[in-house]
Design a protein around this motif. Structure first.
Motif, mmCIF file in Angstrom:
data_model
loop_
_atom_site.group_PDB
_atom_site.id
_atom_site.type_symbol
_atom_site.label_atom_id
_atom_site.label_comp_id
_atom_site.label_asym_id
_atom_site.label_seq_id
_atom_site.Cartn_x
_atom_site.Cartn_y
_atom_site.Cartn_z
ATOM 1 N N HIS A 226 35.505 44.715 47.787
ATOM 2 C CA HIS A 226 34.342 43.857 48.014
ATOM 3 C C HIS A 226 34.754 42.390 48.078
ATOM 4 O O HIS A 226 34.015 41.559 48.627
ATOM 5 N N ASP A 227 35.937 42.065 47.559
ATOM 6 C CA ASP A 227 36.444 40.698 47.621
ATOM 7 C C ASP A 227 37.317 40.447 48.837
ATOM 8 O O ASP A 227 37.864 39.352 49.009
ATOM 9 N N GLY A 228 37.482 41.447 49.715
ATOM 10 C CA GLY A 228 38.287 41.298 50.916
ATOM 11 C C GLY A 228 39.740 41.689 50.750
ATOM 12 O O GLY A 228 40.454 41.832 51.737
ATOM 13 N N HIS A 229 40.207 41.850 49.506
ATOM 14 C CA HIS A 229 41.572 42.300 49.273
ATOM 15 C C HIS A 229 41.667 43.790 49.587
ATOM 16 O O HIS A 229 40.696 44.539 49.375
ATOM 17 N N GLY A 230 42.821 44.223 50.073
ATOM 18 C CA GLY A 230 42.916 45.626 50.421
ATOM 19 C C GLY A 230 44.335 46.132 50.548
ATOM 20 O O GLY A 230 45.313 45.408 50.345
ATOM 21 N N VAL A 231 44.426 47.416 50.905
ATOM 22 C CA VAL A 231 45.701 48.092 51.081
ATOM 23 C C VAL A 231 45.543 49.145 52.162
ATOM 24 O O VAL A 231 44.474 49.748 52.312
ATOM 25 N N ILE A 232 46.601 49.355 52.933
ATOM 26 C CA ILE A 232 46.641 50.421 53.923
ATOM 27 C C ILE A 232 47.961 51.157 53.744
ATOM 28 O O ILE A 232 49.020 50.532 53.627
ATOM 29 N N VAL A 233 47.884 52.480 53.674
ATOM 30 C CA VAL A 233 49.051 53.321 53.447
ATOM 31 C C VAL A 233 49.114 54.354 54.564
ATOM 32 O O VAL A 233 48.119 55.019 54.855
#
Length: 257
Positions: A226-233
């Protein structure tokens, strides 16, 4: 992509949580998950047509595309992979982009498209005619049919995603990859009839497809907070399901790292 389950605004930490498999001919050249040098996109890359099946930006936009399984359709038109790159490269929000795309959706090969930004999510398809709808909060699924069509493998992955959310874990994606790796074939009475014949329907009914010339090429999990931080695996596979590598990229604000 050929199988997707995603949760939109249904997790206390993740605004978007998406798990999916890309099934493709192994001979089609592709680049692994990476940040592109020529565009603000992070994703795999189709080296034949130049687009992507799944991508994110550092600002938290995401886009994913599937084809539509119909052997009677001539598959003519602009490459659907370019739909994802056009959205991720553009400045229009998901709602405005959906309205604009409806005017040209018929020019593309059969597609299902999901677009996400910080505020909204949309589904756009062009078979049997162009249409768009806003995505409501909750767990949804998509394969090579219409949005939320209850194919067995789509329901299976949606259930596993819901169980993962209910378990309260926000960081261990291993159970989602286990679900993406499932090779169980659906019972005949649950199979769709898409015109490819019973044997092929059985083979394609598994979440993970193992084959010499065609099969699951990549399993991917995307999580955007929800804060825009993320991860893609991304986990990658070669002929007969041979594991070939894994990449994980995190992003916060402007660029994945």
């Amino acid at each position: 992509m050929c199988l997707i389950a995603f949760a939109w605004n249904a997790h206390p930490h993740w605004r978007l949580l998406l798990a999916g498999n890309r099934d493709e001919f192994h001979a089609r050249p592709s680049a692994a998950l990476a940040r592109w040098d020529d565009a603000p996109i992070t994703g795999g890359r189709d080296l034949e047509a130049g687009g992507t099946w799944l991508g994110v930006t550092g600002s938290g936009r995401c886009c994913v595309v599937t084809n539509v399984r119909d052997p009677r359709d001539p598959q003519l038109g602009v490459s659907r992979g370019l739909l994802a790159t056009d959205y991720l490269n553009g400045h229009a929000d998901a709602a405005a982009h959906a309205r604009q795309l409806l005017h040209s959706a018929g020019d593309y090969r059969p597609f299902n498209l999901l677009t996400f930004d910080s505020d909204a999510a949309f589904y756009i398809g062009n078979r049997p005619e162009p249409r768009a709808q806003a995505v409501t909060p909750g767990v949804h699924g998509l394969s090579n049919a219409d949005f939320n069509t209850p194919w067995p493998k789509t329901r299976f992955l949606m259930q596993h995603l819901q169980h993962w959310i209910d378990a309260g874990d926000a960081a261990d994606f291993a159970p989602l990859f286990v679900a993406l790796a499932d090779e169980q074939v659906a019972p005949d009475e649950q199979l769709p009839d898409t015109g490819v014949g019973l044997e092929r329907e059985r083979w394609l009914s598994a979440a993970f497809i193992r084959g010499e010339s065609y099969g699951t090429r990549a399993s991917t999990v995307v999580a955007i907070g929800h804060d825009g931080h993320g991860v893609i695996v991304e986990r990658r596979f070669g002929p007969n399901g041979r594991f070939t590598g894994e990449t994980m990229l995190r992003f916060a604000g402007s660029s994945p790292t």
